[in-house]
Write an enzyme that holds these catalytic residues in place. Structure first.
Site: not given
Ligand code: ASP
Length: 318
Positions: A181-182, A179, A202-203, A151
């Site tokens: 995410g955060d 779906r 991010t993650g 992200t």
């Molecule tokens: N955090 C993001 C999500 O879960 C993906 C990412 O930042 O790698 O959608």
């Protein structure tokens, strides 16, 4: 004292633009929106905006969030399709007192009503990567379907000490339809309070949300912790808790900046890149690693790493 910090190398060109704007006295709100739009528009970044990778049905659904650390206004779009700049729609949504977070068709209807640019966001290149992955998954069910995410999250401070945080992502490659995410969730993917500063993550969204990590970092900074320590302690505690209670922790990387331009970063992975520009220093790409004793250390990315990055990102898809 102005500055901007952003997740991943892909933020560099946007940060360079924002840095120039901040130096000319522009507001953090405009600088951060410009910076994130730059990433959204760039076709070779596979996890944000145009050229982002699709979900398991081959549909590109994007999430974006925006927070003004002065008024604490928030706006976000989730699972929005075929708009060029989700972050701009999120910023617009932050102006209201209600209806700040819109999903899917509702978000699209709002985008149309306010004249935001509509664009077919799934590129041929992203489609080829999707088809290749689909074929690999059909042959080998041991493969991890969710490789390929990231992200762009940023925190920006201007000379009037306004603090803004914002994010944009296409989320996990091969995620299920719908779906989220955060990244569009305040407190998890991003948080800003101009009396303190801001943070963004991010993650693996599903794990980041379990610790509301961006809020947690800003809360620690507000209690007087230096930015770097707030980032490291928050990431390490969440990582430890997840491993203890669930046996494993997903990737978690964060960056933060306080309202004076001091910044920090923490990660539980090896090789998290991020970009920082401050009043004193031109935009720099940093590479972060976690040491065995749980500290995050970082160094400037060398020319070879930077060259390989661009080469890998623009390489042809077989
Ligand atoms: N955090 C993001 C999500 O879960 C993906 C990412 O930042 O790698 O959608």
């Amino acid at each position: 004292m102005h500055g901007i910090i952003a997740t991943w190398r892909m933020a560099l060109e946007g940060v360079q633009k924002a840095d120039a704007m901040l130096k000319e006295g522009n507001q953090a709100a405009d600088a951060i929106e410009t910076a994130i739009r730059e990433v959204e528009d760039y076709p070779y970044y596979k996890s944000v905006g145009y050229g982002g990778l699709p979900n398991q049905d081959g549909v590109l659904q994007m999430d974006a969030g925006y927070m003004d650390g002065g008024s604490l206004s928030i706006g976000a779009v989730c699972a929005i399709e075929d708009f060029a700049n989700p972050v701009s729609i999120a910023r617009k949504l932050s102006n209201g007192t209600v209806n700040n977070i819109l999903v899917a068709e509702g978000a699209a209807a709002f985008g149309k009503e306010y004249g935001f640019e509509q664009k077919k966001m799934l590129t041929d290149r992203a489609k080829r990567i999707y088809e290749k992955k689909k074929a690999e998954l059909a042959e080998n069910d041991q493969l991890r379907p969710y490789d390929g995410h990231d992200t762009v999250g940023m925190v920006c401070v201007d000379d009037q000490s306004h603090v803004i945080a914002a994010t944009s992502t296409s989320g996990l490659f091969m995620k299920r339809n719908g779906r989220i995410g955060d990244s569009p969730f305040v407190g998890s993917g991003f948080y800003a309070d101009e009396e303190i500063g801001g943070a963004t993550a991010t993650g693996l969204g599903e794990d980041i949300m379990k610790g509301c990590i961006s809020y947690e970092i800003v809360r620690r900074m507000g209690e007087g912790m230096p930015v770097q320590q707030a980032c490291e302690t928050a990431v390490n505690q969440l990582d430890k808790k997840l491993k203890k209670r669930r046996g494993q922790a997903g990737d978690i990387s964060v960056v933060a900046m306080d309202n004076k331009g001091n910044w920090g970063c923490a990660t539980n992975i090896d090789g998290f890149s991020f970009v920082v520009a401050t009043q004193q220093s031109a935009p720099v790409v940093w590479l972060a690693h976690r040491t065995e004793d749980g500290h995050t250390v970082f160094e400037k990315a060398g020319q070879q790493w930077l060259d390989e990055y661009m080469h890998n990102h623009s390489a042809a898809v077989e």
